[in-house]
Scaffold this active site. Structure first.
Site, PDB file in Angstrom:
ATOM      1  N   TYR A  33       0.821  -1.199   0.000  1.00  0.00           N
ATOM      2  CA  TYR A  33       0.000   0.000   0.000  1.00  0.00           C
ATOM      3  C   TYR A  33       0.861   1.258   0.000  1.00  0.00           C
ATOM      4  O   TYR A  33       2.072   1.192   0.208  1.00  0.00           O
ATOM      5  CB  TYR A  33      -0.972   0.006   1.181  1.00  0.00           C
ATOM      6  CG  TYR A  33      -0.349   0.327   2.531  1.00  0.00           C
ATOM      7  CD1 TYR A  33       0.472  -0.581   3.184  1.00  0.00           C
ATOM      8  CD2 TYR A  33      -0.589   1.547   3.160  1.00  0.00           C
ATOM      9  CE1 TYR A  33       1.035  -0.279   4.418  1.00  0.00           C
ATOM     10  CE2 TYR A  33      -0.034   1.856   4.396  1.00  0.00           C
ATOM     11  CZ  TYR A  33       0.775   0.942   5.021  1.00  0.00           C
ATOM     12  OH  TYR A  33       1.338   1.235   6.228  1.00  0.00           O
ATOM     13  N   ARG A  52       8.327   4.142  -4.618  1.00  0.00           N
ATOM     14  CA  ARG A  52       8.391   3.165  -3.531  1.00  0.00           C
ATOM     15  C   ARG A  52       7.394   2.032  -3.766  1.00  0.00           C
ATOM     16  O   ARG A  52       7.691   0.868  -3.500  1.00  0.00           O
ATOM     17  CB  ARG A  52       8.124   3.846  -2.184  1.00  0.00           C
ATOM     18  CG  ARG A  52       8.292   2.879  -1.009  1.00  0.00           C
ATOM     19  CD  ARG A  52       8.197   3.580   0.324  1.00  0.00           C
ATOM     20  NE  ARG A  52       6.879   4.149   0.552  1.00  0.00           N
ATOM     21  CZ  ARG A  52       6.564   4.944   1.570  1.00  0.00           C
ATOM     22  NH1 ARG A  52       7.489   5.256   2.464  1.00  0.00           N
ATOM     23  NH2 ARG A  52       5.358   5.423   1.713  1.00  0.00           N
ATOM     24  N   ARG A 100      -7.782 -20.268  -2.314  1.00  0.00           N
ATOM     25  CA  ARG A 100      -6.787 -20.106  -1.252  1.00  0.00           C
ATOM     26  C   ARG A 100      -5.730 -21.218  -1.284  1.00  0.00           C
ATOM     27  O   ARG A 100      -6.033 -22.394  -1.073  1.00  0.00           O
ATOM     28  CB  ARG A 100      -7.471 -20.089   0.119  1.00  0.00           C
ATOM     29  CG  ARG A 100      -6.510 -19.717   1.251  1.00  0.00           C
ATOM     30  CD  ARG A 100      -7.218 -19.700   2.600  1.00  0.00           C
ATOM     31  NE  ARG A 100      -6.315 -19.274   3.666  1.00  0.00           N
ATOM     32  CZ  ARG A 100      -5.409 -20.068   4.231  1.00  0.00           C
ATOM     33  NH1 ARG A 100      -5.294 -21.320   3.855  1.00  0.00           N
ATOM     34  NH2 ARG A 100      -4.607 -19.602   5.180  1.00  0.00           N
ATOM     35  N   LYS A 149       6.526  -1.917   1.956  1.00  0.00           N
ATOM     36  CA  LYS A 149       5.318  -1.343   2.563  1.00  0.00           C
ATOM     37  C   LYS A 149       4.150  -2.310   2.378  1.00  0.00           C
ATOM     38  O   LYS A 149       3.233  -2.090   1.577  1.00  0.00           O
ATOM     39  CB  LYS A 149       5.012   0.039   1.971  1.00  0.00           C
ATOM     40  CG  LYS A 149       4.094   0.862   2.871  1.00  0.00           C
ATOM     41  CD  LYS A 149       4.161   2.319   2.515  1.00  0.00           C
ATOM     42  CE  LYS A 149       3.123   3.160   3.225  1.00  0.00           C
ATOM     43  NZ  LYS A 149       3.218   3.191   4.683  1.00  0.00           N
ATOM     44  N   GLU A 182      11.672   2.499  14.427  1.00  0.00           N
ATOM     45  CA  GLU A 182      10.813   3.566  13.888  1.00  0.00           C
ATOM     46  C   GLU A 182       9.512   3.555  14.676  1.00  0.00           C
ATOM     47  O   GLU A 182       9.357   2.787  15.615  1.00  0.00           O
ATOM     48  CB  GLU A 182      10.561   3.348  12.392  1.00  0.00           C
ATOM     49  CG  GLU A 182       9.866   2.036  12.069  1.00  0.00           C
ATOM     50  CD  GLU A 182       9.672   1.785  10.573  1.00  0.00           C
ATOM     51  OE1 GLU A 182       9.574   2.755   9.799  1.00  0.00           O
ATOM     52  OE2 GLU A 182       9.599   0.599  10.196  1.00  0.00           O
ATOM     53  N   LEU A 207      10.936   1.338   7.313  1.00  0.00           N
ATOM     54  CA  LEU A 207      10.353   1.745   6.042  1.00  0.00           C
ATOM     55  C   LEU A 207      11.112   2.977   5.544  1.00  0.00           C
ATOM     56  O   LEU A 207      11.355   3.898   6.319  1.00  0.00           O
ATOM     57  CB  LEU A 207       8.868   2.085   6.226  1.00  0.00           C
ATOM     58  CG  LEU A 207       8.163   2.391   4.907  1.00  0.00           C
ATOM     59  CD1 LEU A 207       7.812   1.085   4.196  1.00  0.00           C
ATOM     60  CD2 LEU A 207       6.922   3.218   5.123  1.00  0.00           C
TER      61      LEU A 207
HETATM   62  N1  PDD Z   1       2.598   5.134   7.477  1.00  0.00           N
HETATM   63  N2  PDD Z   1       7.222   3.763   9.047  1.00  0.00           N
HETATM   64  C1  PDD Z   1       6.078   3.058   9.025  1.00  0.00           C
HETATM   65  C2  PDD Z   1       6.034   1.729   9.700  1.00  0.00           C
HETATM   66  C3  PDD Z   1       4.939   3.589   8.370  1.00  0.00           C
HETATM   67  O1  PDD Z   1       3.794   2.886   8.344  1.00  0.00           O
HETATM   68  C4  PDD Z   1       5.017   4.870   7.770  1.00  0.00           C
HETATM   69  C5  PDD Z   1       3.859   5.486   7.044  1.00  0.00           C
HETATM   70  C6  PDD Z   1       6.243   5.560   7.819  1.00  0.00           C
HETATM   71  C7  PDD Z   1       6.424   6.918   7.181  1.00  0.00           C
HETATM   72  O2  PDD Z   1       6.452   6.822   5.778  1.00  0.00           O
HETATM   73  P1  PDD Z   1       5.980   8.023   4.859  1.00  0.00           P
HETATM   74  O3  PDD Z   1       6.750   9.207   5.300  1.00  0.00           O
HETATM   75  O4  PDD Z   1       6.319   7.586   3.494  1.00  0.00           O
HETATM   76  O5  PDD Z   1       4.489   8.199   5.104  1.00  0.00           O
HETATM   77  C8  PDD Z   1       7.325   4.973   8.460  1.00  0.00           C
HETATM   78  C9  PDD Z   1       1.438   5.556   6.724  1.00  0.00           C
HETATM   79  C10 PDD Z   1       1.240   7.030   6.726  1.00  0.00           C
HETATM   80  C11 PDD Z   1       0.238   4.786   7.226  1.00  0.00           C
HETATM   81  O6  PDD Z   1       0.372   3.573   7.383  1.00  0.00           O
HETATM   82  O7  PDD Z   1      -0.826   5.372   7.436  1.00  0.00           O
END
Ligand code: PDD
Length: 285
Positions: A33, A52, A100, A149, A182, A207
């Site tokens: 996503y 990405r 499945r 992601k 993170e 990420l």
């Molecule tokens: N989350 N680390 C993780 C685990 C994340 O899920 C996200 C983003 C980030 C920051 O990435 P970016 O700057 O590209 O948004 C870091 C999104 C916003 C979400 O899951 O809603």
């Protein structure tokens, strides 16, 4: 007005938008996503988010569902149909629907594409940023490829809830060496007592945040001392400032970690300046 979702070629009200029960996103969390910020009806940093996405798909050997230009049209159209001025657009691609079975389905199985969008209350968001947020540390129990992601977010869900149960707004995930990887949905940063900006280097354990990469550019433009290295929870307790970055929060000051005030217990100057300058460096499309 009912919200409109794009699902596999059609724009539908949420109430009738659906993927099949054997979709691999639902059965195996076999999908990826992206979340993009929307400002004044435009997508923020779309090019980087799409790059990405392409990488996530490649790493998981999921076929690109359509050319990037078509995906861009769908995202903009979803924003338009939902009349979003400020908010976020969410894009999900799964390996598609098939009987499945764990191995990949037959070649030619069409990936599923879902795009939704929602408004955010900018005023409310700014108020949260003016106050700053508390974070709570939680062990990082995720798999070893969180640079992808993927929609498999159960550990993130559990971490966020554990933080919420202790009064936190974000969870900071901690590796076996006591270092912060993170946030549950954000990248983690500190500013040391001597004014150095620190965030963990890219690798399989975080990420590669798009907001993170833009904030690095902003910090360079501002002439801030910057170091990419892992930091421990103890260092974070002692930091002058802390903050998180993500598409939905941009730069969000952290005012306490595990109940201990960071710095003077309010949003720091560096975090606030980075937040203010962010959109000057971001790309709009
Ligand atoms: N989350 N680390 C993780 C685990 C994340 O899920 C996200 C983003 C980030 C920051 O990435 P970016 O700057 O590209 O948004 C870091 C999104 C916003 C979400 O899951 O809603």
């Amino acid at each position: 007005m009912s919200r409109i979702a794009y699902v596999n070629g059609r724009y539908l009200p949420h109430a009738s938008a659906a993927v099949g029960i054997e979709d691999r996103g639902f059965q195996f969390a076999d999908g990826v996503y992206e979340v993009c910020e929307v400002r004044r009806g435009q997508l923020v940093d779309e090019r980087r988010h799409m790059a990405r996405l392409a990488r996530s798909l490649r790493e998981l050997k999921i076929a690109a569902p359509m050319p990037p230009s078509a995906l861009s049209v769908v995202m903009h159209e979803t924003v338009r149909r939902n009349r979003i001025r400020d908010g976020i657009v969410y894009l999900q691609v799964t390996r598609g629907e098939a009987r499945r079975d764990f191995p990949f389905p037959a070649a030619g199985t069409r990936p599923s594409v879902i795009v939704t969008a929602r408004s955010s209350d900018l005023e409310k968001l700014e108020k949260v940023a003016t106050d700053g947020i508390p974070v709570v540390t939680v062990p990082d129990i995720r798999w070893q490829r969180v640079d992808i992601k993927s929609v498999a977010l159960l550990p993130n869900v559990l971490a966020k809830q554990a933080a919420r149960d202790k009064g936190g707004k974000e969870a900071w995930l901690v590796d076996a060496q006591g270092r912060v990887t993170e946030g549950a949905s954000s990248n983690a940063w500190i500013v040391t007592r001597d004014g150095k900006l620190i965030t963990r280097p890219l690798g399989n354990d975080i990420l590669p945040g798009i907001t993170r990469s833009v904030v690095i550019e902003v910090s360079k433009a501002q002439g801030l001392a910057f170091e990419e290295r892992a930091f421990t929870v103890d260092e974070a307790y002692e930091a002058r400032e802390a903050f998180v970055t993500s598409a939905s929060q941009i730069v969000m000051p952290v005012i306490s970690i595990d109940g201990r005030p960071v710095g003077n217990g309010g949003p720091g100057l560096v975090s606030s300046a980075l937040r203010r300058e962010y959109h000057r460096h971001a790309e709009f499309s």
